[in-house]
Enzyme design. Structure first.
Site, PDB file in Angstrom:
ATOM      1  N   SER A  69       0.841  -1.195   0.000  1.00 51.83           N
ATOM      2  CA  SER A  69       0.000   0.000   0.000  1.00 51.83           C
ATOM      3  C   SER A  69       0.873   1.239   0.000  1.00 51.83           C
ATOM      4  CB  SER A  69      -0.907   0.011   1.241  1.00 51.83           C
ATOM      5  OG  SER A  69      -1.641   1.211   1.314  1.00 51.83           O
ATOM      6  N   ASN A 101      -0.829   4.071   1.074  1.00 48.49           N
ATOM      7  CA  ASN A 101      -1.679   4.886   1.933  1.00 48.49           C
ATOM      8  C   ASN A 101      -1.005   5.009   3.306  1.00 48.49           C
ATOM      9  OD1 ASN A 101      -3.674   5.701   3.859  1.00 48.49           O
ATOM     10  ND2 ASN A 101      -5.287   5.070   2.460  1.00 48.49           N
ATOM     11  N   LYS A 130      -1.745   6.511   6.084  1.00 47.43           N
ATOM     12  CA  LYS A 130      -2.576   6.324   7.277  1.00 47.43           C
ATOM     13  C   LYS A 130      -2.911   4.848   7.483  1.00 47.43           C
ATOM     14  CE  LYS A 130      -4.554  10.969   7.084  1.00 47.43           C
ATOM     15  NZ  LYS A 130      -5.786  11.777   6.872  1.00 47.43           N
ATOM     16  N   LYS A 131      -3.139   4.137   6.394  1.00 44.31           N
ATOM     17  CA  LYS A 131      -3.401   2.703   6.490  1.00 44.31           C
ATOM     18  C   LYS A 131      -2.142   1.970   6.969  1.00 44.31           C
ATOM     19  CE  LYS A 131      -5.831   0.635   3.266  1.00 44.31           C
ATOM     20  NZ  LYS A 131      -6.233  -0.033   1.985  1.00 44.31           N
ATOM     21  N   GLU A 141      -3.283  -1.911 -10.320  1.00 44.60           N
ATOM     22  CA  GLU A 141      -4.663  -1.524 -10.634  1.00 44.60           C
ATOM     23  C   GLU A 141      -5.639  -2.395  -9.865  1.00 44.60           C
ATOM     24  OE1 GLU A 141      -7.658  -0.858 -14.463  1.00 44.60           O
ATOM     25  OE2 GLU A 141      -5.700  -1.807 -14.756  1.00 44.60           O
ATOM     26  N   ASP A 174      -7.577  -4.828   1.136  1.00 46.67           N
ATOM     27  CA  ASP A 174      -8.475  -3.940   0.401  1.00 46.67           C
ATOM     28  C   ASP A 174      -9.695  -3.789   1.277  1.00 46.67           C
ATOM     29  OD1 ASP A 174      -9.003  -2.303  -1.867  1.00 46.67           O
ATOM     30  OD2 ASP A 174     -10.550  -3.720  -2.456  1.00 46.67           O
ATOM     31  N   PHE A 183      -9.539   8.213   9.112  1.00 45.52           N
ATOM     32  CA  PHE A 183      -9.473   8.678   7.735  1.00 45.52           C
ATOM     33  C   PHE A 183     -10.632   8.073   6.962  1.00 45.52           C
ATOM     34  CE2 PHE A 183      -7.060   4.786   8.136  1.00 45.52           C
ATOM     35  CZ  PHE A 183      -7.306   4.065   6.987  1.00 45.52           C
ATOM     36  N   GLY A 184     -10.737   8.434   5.694  1.00 42.28           N
ATOM     37  CA  GLY A 184     -11.810   7.870   4.868  1.00 42.28           C
ATOM     38  C   GLY A 184     -13.186   8.261   5.374  1.00 42.28           C
ATOM     39  N   HIS A 242     -12.817  -3.138  11.409  1.00 37.04           N
ATOM     40  CA  HIS A 242     -12.891  -4.219  10.426  1.00 37.04           C
ATOM     41  C   HIS A 242     -11.500  -4.769  10.132  1.00 37.04           C
ATOM     42  CE1 HIS A 242     -12.236  -0.374   8.549  1.00 37.04           C
ATOM     43  NE2 HIS A 242     -12.037  -0.871   7.357  1.00 37.04           N
TER      44      HIS A 242
END
Length: 201
Positions: free
Chosen positions: A8, A10, A12-13, A41, A71, A154-155, A182
């Site tokens: 990743s 990201n 924050k992730k 992708e 994901d 986030f998100g 989650h």
């Protein structure tokens, strides 16, 4: 100490995953930290398909390391499970949390609270080698609010309300979120396999 690459970009992730895995004797690094400049992708129809594709593509590049890909996204019941796999680019621009939240709130504007049930879903794929590939999923159920609350996360965290804790994910501190999210639940399911690959690998 074994190295585990999180597929990743990201930040924050990555931070969240590093916190969750901090109890294990493993060096967790991002793609950037590993010097890998690849954007896989995400064209799968499910979270698991996307996680699997990311994990395998990165593992092909650096097979001497374990690779973990996740994901995740939001599924709103009255929208037929949308935004689903399009969560990060729901409003058209990848990773624009503000626009994604605004679009979702506009779609739910005339819905009653009991109609706005939703869940966060996280699929994780861990590749240790081509013969050791593990897939798990975790979920967190909640309700979409009509406005943002909280400064953390986030998100969609600021509009995702968890009734049991009477707060949004963005109002939670990281210690709580990293236990009930989650992503945390997916890692719980993965824990025995992680122990096997990290502790015994």
């Amino acid at each position: 100490m074994r190295k585990l690459i999180v597929a990743s970009n990201n930040s924050k992730k990555i931070k969240e995953i590093k916190e969750i895995l901090s109890k294990y004797p493993v060096e967790v690094v991002s793609l950037k930290e590993a010097g890998i400049d690849v954007e896989v992708e995400e064209d799968g129809n499910t979270f698991v398909e996307n996680a699997y594709k990311k994990a395998i593509e990165i593992y092909k590049i650096i097979p001497e390391c374990m690779v973990l890909a996740d994901d995740s996204g939001l599924m709103v019941d009255c929208l037929g499970g949308a935004p689903g796999v399009y969560s990060a680019r729901f409003a058209g621009e990848h990773g624009n949390d503000k626009k994604n939240n605004e679009k979702l709130l506009s779609l739910l504007e005339n819905k009653e609270e009991h109609e706005k049930t939703a869940k966060f879903v996280c699929a994780i794929v861990l590749v240790s080698d081509y013969d050791n590939l593990i897939k798990v999923e975790g979920e967190l159920e909640g309700v979409i609010l009509d406005r943002e609350r909280g400064e953390n996360g986030f998100g969609y965290d600021p509009i995702f309300y968890v009734p049991k804790y009477e707060m949004t994910c963005a109002e939670m501190n990281s210690d709580l979120k990293n236990v009930i999210s989650h992503r945390a639940k997916a890692f719980e399911k993965l824990e025995e396999q992680i122990k096997k690959h990290i502790m015994e690998g």
